[in-house]
Design an enzyme around this catalytic site. Structure first.
Site, PDB file in Angstrom:
ATOM      1  N   LYS A  55       0.857  -1.172   0.000  1.00  0.00           N
ATOM      2  CA  LYS A  55       0.000   0.000   0.000  1.00  0.00           C
ATOM      3  C   LYS A  55       0.900   1.230   0.000  1.00  0.00           C
ATOM      4  O   LYS A  55       1.923   1.273   0.689  1.00  0.00           O
ATOM      5  CB  LYS A  55      -0.895   0.017   1.242  1.00  0.00           C
ATOM      6  CG  LYS A  55      -1.894   1.162   1.239  1.00  0.00           C
ATOM      7  CD  LYS A  55      -2.902   1.028   2.367  1.00  0.00           C
ATOM      8  CE  LYS A  55      -4.007   2.072   2.205  1.00  0.00           C
ATOM      9  NZ  LYS A  55      -5.047   1.903   3.234  1.00  0.00           N
ATOM     10  N   LEU A  56       0.533   2.236  -0.790  1.00  0.00           N
ATOM     11  CA  LEU A  56       1.293   3.477  -0.856  1.00  0.00           C
ATOM     12  C   LEU A  56       0.352   4.668  -0.863  1.00  0.00           C
ATOM     13  O   LEU A  56      -0.706   4.629  -1.508  1.00  0.00           O
ATOM     14  CB  LEU A  56       2.148   3.540  -2.133  1.00  0.00           C
ATOM     15  CG  LEU A  56       3.419   2.699  -2.211  1.00  0.00           C
ATOM     16  CD1 LEU A  56       4.076   2.901  -3.564  1.00  0.00           C
ATOM     17  CD2 LEU A  56       4.365   3.067  -1.097  1.00  0.00           C
ATOM     18  N   SER A  57       0.750   5.722  -0.184  1.00  0.00           N
ATOM     19  CA  SER A  57       0.030   6.981  -0.314  1.00  0.00           C
ATOM     20  C   SER A  57       0.154   7.477  -1.747  1.00  0.00           C
ATOM     21  O   SER A  57       1.232   7.395  -2.343  1.00  0.00           O
ATOM     22  CB  SER A  57       0.617   8.040   0.622  1.00  0.00           C
ATOM     23  OG  SER A  57       0.466   7.689   1.972  1.00  0.00           O
ATOM     24  N   THR A 109      -0.449  11.416   1.429  1.00  0.00           N
ATOM     25  CA  THR A 109      -1.379  12.200   0.624  1.00  0.00           C
ATOM     26  C   THR A 109      -1.875  13.406   1.414  1.00  0.00           C
ATOM     27  O   THR A 109      -2.078  14.488   0.850  1.00  0.00           O
ATOM     28  CB  THR A 109      -2.558  11.325   0.183  1.00  0.00           C
ATOM     29  OG1 THR A 109      -2.054  10.242  -0.599  1.00  0.00           O
ATOM     30  CG2 THR A 109      -3.563  12.114  -0.636  1.00  0.00           C
ATOM     31  N   ALA A 110      -2.069  13.225   2.701  1.00  0.00           N
ATOM     32  CA  ALA A 110      -2.531  14.328   3.546  1.00  0.00           C
ATOM     33  C   ALA A 110      -1.594  15.519   3.447  1.00  0.00           C
ATOM     34  O   ALA A 110      -2.042  16.677   3.301  1.00  0.00           O
ATOM     35  CB  ALA A 110      -2.646  13.853   4.995  1.00  0.00           C
ATOM     36  N   HIS A 148      -6.898   8.839   9.004  1.00  0.00           N
ATOM     37  CA  HIS A 148      -7.433   7.582   9.537  1.00  0.00           C
ATOM     38  C   HIS A 148      -8.571   7.852  10.532  1.00  0.00           C
ATOM     39  O   HIS A 148      -9.385   8.740  10.340  1.00  0.00           O
ATOM     40  CB  HIS A 148      -6.321   6.740  10.167  1.00  0.00           C
ATOM     41  CG  HIS A 148      -5.215   6.364   9.234  1.00  0.00           C
ATOM     42  ND1 HIS A 148      -5.394   6.219   7.879  1.00  0.00           N
ATOM     43  CD2 HIS A 148      -3.900   6.091   9.471  1.00  0.00           C
ATOM     44  CE1 HIS A 148      -4.247   5.873   7.326  1.00  0.00           C
ATOM     45  NE2 HIS A 148      -3.325   5.800   8.254  1.00  0.00           N
TER      46      HIS A 148
END
Length: 259
Positions: A55-57, A109-110, A148
């Site tokens: 999983k990756l941002s 991403t945030a 989250h």
């Protein structure tokens, strides 16, 4: 049978979505060796190609370059799912970003969304996402960029929302917020990559069809989250885009990566 390492987070949405694949409940010509790490640690490990699947941002895609290829299944996208900036005392977003802001990592991403909304950030402090609420409440920092499950619990810490960056992105682009995707390392053969994409999609569908099957796996990795917060978390972040990103999802990812 071939073994593939799969890095994903211990958050409820991931343990819910990937439980069936991890425990061999869906057909796949390989077995999974899961490695559960915080999303920013997964972003960092991708630079060295640590895992076959990870999983990756979306915010980390550009930095990884050609090392990984995005799969169409398993992604975290949607509307109303974006990160928030919160503060201890009421203030505007413009005021908040001029002070000390805790962020959950520079490749998340945030943080990319925050930099788009506020290009000048004079004082950011990196820390694990699950420390940020307490850091803001205790005055260690003036504002926090939260992701989250923190979006469900920040009010319990007496904090106020300065901005919802997901709402900001949706207004600016009319696209869903592209938070993260599942990627295959570039040396994974194309046929194995295709099987992985199908198996991940099947795992998400299994989770939708058998929501109780992963309950214990989710609980074990959910730290001290209540069942109610876990359920909210899953409902928000696991959706139709998790089955297939679709054209709209791909457009959102492209827009964010090239912004």
């Amino acid at each position: 049978m071939r073994e593939l390492t799969f890095g994903y987070s211990p958050c409820p949405n991931d343990t819910f979505a990937f439980h069936a694949l991890t425990f061999g409940l869906v057909d796949a010509p390989f077995v999974i060796k899961p490695v559960l790490l915080d999303i920013e640690e997964l972003n960092r490990r991708a630079h060295e190609g640590a895992f076959d699947l990870t999983k990756l941002s979306v915010g980390a895609f550009a930095g990884v370059g050609d090392r990984y290829t995005l799969l169409r299944s398993g992604a975290a996208l949607g509307k109303g799912v974006g990160p928030l900036v919160v503060t201890r005392t009421p203030m505007t977003f413009d005021d908040a970003v001029q002070l000390r802001v805790a962020i959950p990592g520079r490749e998340t991403t945030a943080y990319r969304l925050l930099r788009l909304a506020a290009p000048a950030l004079p004082n950011v402090v990196e820390m694990r996402y699950d420390r940020i609420l307490r850091a803001v409440a205790d005055g260690e920092v003036d504002a926090g960029l939260i992701i989250h499950e923190s979006r469900f619990t920040y009010a319990e810490h007496g904090l106020r929302k300065a901005i919802d960056l997901g709402d900001w992105w949706e207004r600016e682009t009319q696209l869903p917020v592209p938070l993260a995707g599942i990627c295959a390392r570039s040396d994974v053969p194309p046929d194995v990559r295709a099987h992985a994409e199908r198996a991940i999609r099947a795992s998400v569908q299994y989770a939708f069809d058998h929501p109780e099957a992963s309950r214990e796996y989710v609980r074990v990795h959910a730290q001290e989250l209540s069942p109610e917060v876990c359920a909210q978390h899953i409902a928000l972040y696991v959706n139709e885009y998790s089955l297939d990103i679709g054209d709209e999802g791909l457009a959102a990812i492209t827009r964010l990566v090239t912004a």
